[in-house]
Write a protein that holds these residues in place. Structure first.
Motif, short mmCIF file in Angstrom:
data_model
loop_
_atom_site.label_atom_id
_atom_site.label_comp_id
_atom_site.label_asym_id
_atom_site.label_seq_id
_atom_site.Cartn_x
_atom_site.Cartn_y
_atom_site.Cartn_z
N SER A 204 -11.46 15.03 4.24
CA SER A 204 -11.25 15.01 2.79
C SER A 204 -9.94 14.33 2.43
O SER A 204 -9.84 13.68 1.39
CB SER A 204 -11.34 16.41 2.20
N ALA A 205 -8.94 14.44 3.31
CA ALA A 205 -7.69 13.73 3.05
C ALA A 205 -7.93 12.23 3.07
O ALA A 205 -7.50 11.49 2.18
CB ALA A 205 -6.64 14.11 4.09
N VAL B 146 -0.98 7.68 5.50
CA VAL B 146 -0.95 8.58 4.35
C VAL B 146 -1.92 9.74 4.55
O VAL B 146 -1.61 10.90 4.26
CB VAL B 146 -1.28 7.79 3.07
N SER B 147 -3.10 9.44 5.11
CA SER B 147 -4.09 10.49 5.34
C SER B 147 -3.59 11.51 6.34
O SER B 147 -3.87 12.70 6.24
CB SER B 147 -5.40 9.89 5.86
N MET B 148 -2.83 11.02 7.34
CA MET B 148 -2.28 11.95 8.31
C MET B 148 -1.39 12.96 7.62
O MET B 148 -1.39 14.14 7.96
CB MET B 148 -1.48 11.20 9.37
N LEU B 149 -0.62 12.48 6.65
CA LEU B 149 0.23 13.40 5.88
C LEU B 149 -0.62 14.45 5.19
O LEU B 149 -0.32 15.65 5.24
CB LEU B 149 0.99 12.62 4.81
N GLY B 150 -1.70 13.99 4.54
CA GLY B 150 -2.57 14.91 3.83
C GLY B 150 -3.21 15.91 4.78
O GLY B 150 -3.26 17.10 4.50
N ALA B 151 -3.68 15.39 5.92
CA ALA B 151 -4.31 16.26 6.91
C ALA B 151 -3.31 17.30 7.40
O ALA B 151 -3.63 18.47 7.57
CB ALA B 151 -4.84 15.43 8.07
N GLU C 230 0.83 -1.21 0.00
CA GLU C 230 0.00 0.00 0.00
C GLU C 230 0.87 1.27 0.00
O GLU C 230 0.61 2.21 -0.73
CB GLU C 230 -0.91 -0.04 1.23
N PHE C 231 1.91 1.24 0.83
CA PHE C 231 2.82 2.38 0.87
C PHE C 231 3.54 2.57 -0.45
O PHE C 231 3.68 3.67 -0.96
CB PHE C 231 3.87 2.20 1.98
N TYR C 232 4.01 1.45 -0.99
CA TYR C 232 4.74 1.45 -2.25
C TYR C 232 3.88 2.08 -3.34
O TYR C 232 4.29 2.95 -4.08
CB TYR C 232 5.09 0.01 -2.61
N ARG C 233 2.62 1.62 -3.35
CA ARG C 233 1.66 2.12 -4.33
C ARG C 233 1.54 3.63 -4.23
O ARG C 233 1.50 4.33 -5.23
CB ARG C 233 0.30 1.48 -4.03
#
Ligand SMILES: Nc1ncnc2c1ncn2[C@@H]1O[C@H](COP(=O)(O)OP(=O)(O)OP(=O)(O)O)[C@@H](O)[C@H]1O
Ligand SMILES: [Mg+2]
Lengths: 259, 377
Positions: B184-185, B227-232, B10-13
Motif C-alpha cells: 500500500s505504501a 520513498v516507499s521504503m520510508l512509508g513501509a 522526483e525527490f524534490y516533488r
C-alpha cells in the motif's frame, strides 16, 4: 533558395482503431489513414503554416516531425537528421509546443526551466545564461518563483513557450498556437512566434484559423485528408483572393461540391 | 546527468509537498492508534458465558470467593483435583482447561497467623497467555486474590515460554502484514507519480526531450522505491509498537534472534519494495488514467496478499520458492523469524527479486517508447 530545415518526404501514418474509438467515431472501419503521402519543406527563418480542416492530419504530421510517433512509411528530416533513425538528435534541435504537453503544477518556472535544460543535456552555466536571457526577454522574471498551478493562463503560456525553447532549438514546431486562448494570451503567443522568426529560428505551425495564417505565415501548405492540396507563399497561393476563398475553391476542386 | 536530474526532481516533488509526506506516514500512525485501541478493547470486552475448568492443588477459602466472583460475572467454574501437572499443562495448551491453581500447604492458616520471616506464601497460576479464556481467568483470579490481601504473592507461570509465543505470532502474520503495508505504501506514491503524470500529460513533456527512455524509467523507480521504503517503515513501526498491546505480550523475544537473522531479514524486506514499485509502475504506464491503474493494482494487491497469506497456512515450502517473486521473501522472512538461518535461499531470493525488477524496468522502457501506449487514444 534558402536552406531547408524541415523536409517531409511522403509521410504516411495509419492508425488502427480500437473498438472504443470505432464506437466513438461511429465507423466500422478498423483503419484510419491520418496522413497519406505528405511531402513539403520549410526553410530557415520562416514561419511555415500547415492549414487544414479538423481531422486533416495536421497534429499527426507534427507529432511525427517531433518524433513522438513514427511514420509507417516515408521519412522526414529536421536539420538533416532523420526522424526515424535519429530521433534523439531531432529532439535536441526541435522545440515542440502543444496543449497536450503539460508542465507539472507543483513546480516553479525556475525549477522546470532548469530541469528541462538538464533533460536536453545542457550545462548549469549554459542553463543559467539562457534563463537570464529568455526570462527577461519574455517577462517571466516576475513570477519565476510561483508554482505553475498558481499561474494565470497567460503566464502559463509564456512559461510553456520559454521552456520549450530552453535548449535553443533551430526549429520550433507548434500545434494550434492560439487554440482556446483569449485575445491577450493569443497575442503573447503570436508575438513570441514573430520574435522567434526575428531571432532567425524556423517555425512550423498548424492551424485551421485563416486569419492567423495570413497574419503570421510566410508560406502555407493546405492539407486535406492527409494529403498536400496546395503549397506556396501567401501571394502565390491566394493570387489576390483571401486565403479563406482560396481554401474553399481548393476544397471544392478536390472533394466536389459538398459545401 | 539526465538520470540524476530526473531522480532529483522526483525527490524534490515528494519532500516539498507536505500532503504527500502525510499520506505516506499516516498509515503507520493510524495503525498504531487503531491497534492500540483494538488491543485495549479486546481485553476489556464482556464475553459470553464461559465454563472454566481449573485444576486445583491445595486448599483455601479463597477458592469459594473466586468461584463467587466468576459466577457473578455470569460464567461457571469447575475445580478438579490436580493429579498430573504435565497432562494438565497439555490440556491448557490445547485449550481444554483454563489454568492450574496451586495453593501452598496450610495457606489459610499462614494467612490468619501472619507471615513470619521474609518470604510470603505464593499462589501459583499456570495459564496460557495466547488463549483468551485462559488469559481472562488469569486476570480475574489475580485481580480477585490481590484485592483480598497483600500477605501472599501470585506467581504466574505461562505454559508456553515467552519467546515461542512471540515467534508463533510473528512468523505467521508478520511477513504477511509487512507485504501488505509495503504494497500500500508503494501504491500510493507510484500510482500518483506514474499514472498521474501520464494522465496529466506531464510525462509526455519529458518524452519530447532527448532524455533516454531507460533514464526516465529508472528515474521513476529508484526515487519511488526509496520513498516507499520510508512509508513501509512507518507502517512497520506502527505494527511493531502496537503489537505488544494487541497481543498482550512483550517484544523481548526480538532480542533472541542473532545479528545474522536481522542482517538477512533486512534485504529480504527491502528487495520487495523496488519490485512492487516496478510492478505498479508497469501497470500505471499501461493504463490510461489513475482510475484505471488503481483498479488493476487493486487486483494485483489481492493476488499478492493471497499468495503471502497462503504461507501462513502451508507450513513448509520447498526451496523452489526462491524463484517466485515476493513469495520468496515472505517464505524466508518466515523461516528466519522461526529461528532458521536460510542464508543461500535468502540471498538468491533477493537476487531474484532484483532481477525481476530489472526486467520490469526494461519493459517500462519499451512501453515508454511505444507510441501506442504513450500516445494512443
Ligand atoms: N492515436 C490515434 N488513434 C486513432 N486515430 C487517430 C489517432 N490520432 C489521430 N487519429 C485520427 O487521425 C485523423 C487525423 O487526426 P489529426 O489529429 O492529425 O487531425 P488534425 O488535422 O490535427 O485535426 P484537428 O484540427 O481536429 O486538430 C483523425 O481522423 C483522427 O481521428
Ligand atoms: Mg490537431
Amino acid at each position: 533558395m534558402k536552406d531547408i530545415v524541415v523536409r517531409a518526404d511522403s509521410l504516411h501514418k495509419t492508425f488502427t482503431l480500437s473498438r472504443r474509438q470505432r464506437k466513438l467515431e461511429k465507423t466500422g472501419e478498423t483503419k484510419k489513414v491520418a496522413v497519406d503521402g505528405l511531402s513539403f519543406s520549410a526553410c530557415r527563418g520562416e514561419i511555415y503554416g500547415l492549414l487544414g480542416p479538423n481531422g486533416a492530419g495536421k497534429t499527426t504530421t507534427l507529432r511525427m516531425l517531433s518524433t513522438l510517433i513514427k511514420p509507417d512509411a516515408g521519412d522526414a528530416s529536421v536539420m538533416g537528421h532523420s526522424v526515424v533513425k535519429e530521433s534523439g538528435k531531432v529532439r535536441d534541435c526541435v522545440g515542440f509546443m502543444t496543449s497536450e504537453l503539460k508542465l507539472e503544477k507543483f513546480f516553479t518556472p525556475d525549477y522546470l526551466f532548469q530541469f528541462f535544460g538538464a533533460m536536453h543535456g545542457m550545462s548549469k552555466d549554459k542553463i543559467a545564461e539562457r534563463k537570464r536571457d529568455l526570462f527577461t526577454r519574455f517577462g517571466v522574471n516576475a513570477f519565476a518563483g510561483v508554482k505553475v498551478g498558481d499561474l494565470s493562463t497567460g503566464m502559463l503560456q509564456k512559461v510553456s513557450l520559454v521552456i520549450s525553447i530552453v535548449h535553443d532549438p533551430d526549429v520550433v514546431i507548434f500545434d494550434e498556437p492560439t487554440n482556446g486562448l483569449d485575445v491577450l494570451t493569443a497575442k503573447v503567443v503570436t508575438d513570441f512566434l514573430m520574435e522567434l522568426r526575428a531571432m532567425g529560428k524556423s517555425v512550423l505551425l498548424s492551424t485551421h484559423i485563416f486569419s492567423l495564417a495570413e497574419k503570421l505565415c510566410d508560406r502555407v501548405g493546405v492539407i486535406i485528408d492527409g494529403k498536400m492540396a496546395a503549397e506556396g507563399t501567401l501571394e502565390e497561393l491566394c493570387g489576390g483572393f483571401s486565403l479563406e476563398d482560396r481554401f474553399f475553391s481548393i476544397y471544392r476542386d478536390l472533394k466536389g461540391d459538398v459545401l | 546527468m539526465k538520470l540524476l536530474a530526473l531522480i532529483k526532481k522526483e525527490f524534490y516533488r515528494f519532500f516539498r509537498d507536505p500532503r504527500l509526506i502525510v499520506t505516506m506516514l499516516l498509515p503507520g500512525i493510524l495503525i498504531f492508534a487503531l491497534y492500540s485501541i483494538l488491543g485495549n478493547a479486546i481485553y476489556s470486552e464482556e464475553e459470553e458465558a464461559r465454563a472454566y475448568r481449573i485444576y486445583l492443588q491445595g486448599e483455601s477459602s479463597l477458592v469459594t470467593v473466586l468461584e463467587e466472583v466468576i459466577k457473578e460475572s455470569g460464567d461457571t467454574v469447575e475445580f478438579l483435583p490436580l493429579e498430573d501437572e504435565e497432562s494438565a499443562k497439555a490440556e491448557i495448551e490445547e485449550g481444554e482447561a483454563a489454568a492450574i491453581l496451586v495453593f501452598p500447604e496450610g495457606f489459610d492458616e499462614t494467612l490468619l497467623m501472619g507471615v513470619f520471616g521474609e518470604t510470603k506464601p505464593a499462589v501459583r497460576i499456570v495459564y496460557d497467555p495466547s488463549d483468551e479464556a485462559s488469559m481472562t481467568f488469569y486476570s480475574i483470579a489475580s485481580a480477585t486474590l490481590q484485592e483480598i490481601g497483600s500477605r501472599f504473592e501470585i506467581a504466574p507461570q505461562s505454559v508456553r515460554s515467552e519467546p515461542e509465543l512471540g515467534r508463533e505470532v510473528m512468523t505467521t502474520i508478520l511477513p504477511f502484514i509487512i507485504v501488505c503495508f509495503v504494497f500500500s505504501a508503494c501504491m500510493s506514491v507510484t500510482l500518483e507519480s506514474v499514472a498521474g503524470e501520464k494522465e496529466r500529460g506531464t510525462l509526455a513533456t519529458v518524452l519530447v526531450t532527448s532524455a533516454r527512455r531507460s533514464d526516465v524509467a529508472i528515474g521513476k523507480i529508484v526515487p519511488l522505491a526509496c520513498v516507499s521504503m520510508l512509508g513501509a517503515l512507518s507502517s512497520f513501526l506502527g505494527i511493531a509498537l502496537s503489537m505488544p498491546k494487541l497481543m498482550g505480550m512483550s517484544l523481548g523475544f526480538l532480542g533472541t534472534y542473532s545479528v545474522w537473522s536481522y542482517i538477512l531479514l533486512l534485504p529480504l524486506l527491502l528487495c520487495i519494495v523496488p519490485l512492487i514499485v516496478a510492478v505498479i509502475a508497469t501497470v500505471s504506464t499501461l493504463s490510461r488514467s489513475v482510475k484505471e491503474a488503481s483498479a488493476y493494482t487493486g487486483v494485483l494487491m489481492i493476488l499478492v496478499m493471497v499468495v503471502s497469506i497462503i504461507t501462513s497456512f502451508v507450513p513448509s515450502f520447498g526451496d523452489w520458492t526462491v524463484v517466485v517473486p515476493v513469495l520468496n521473501a515472505v517464505v524466508y522472512m518466515q523461516r528466519i523469524l522461526q529461528g532458521g538461518l536460510p542464508v543461500w535461499q535468502s540471498l538468491v531470493s533477493v537476487g531474484v527479486n532484483l532481477l525481476y525488477t530489472a526486467v520490469l524496468v526494461v519493459i517500462i522502457t519499451k512501453m515508454l517508447s511505444s507510441e501506442r501506449i504513450m500516445f494512443g487514444k
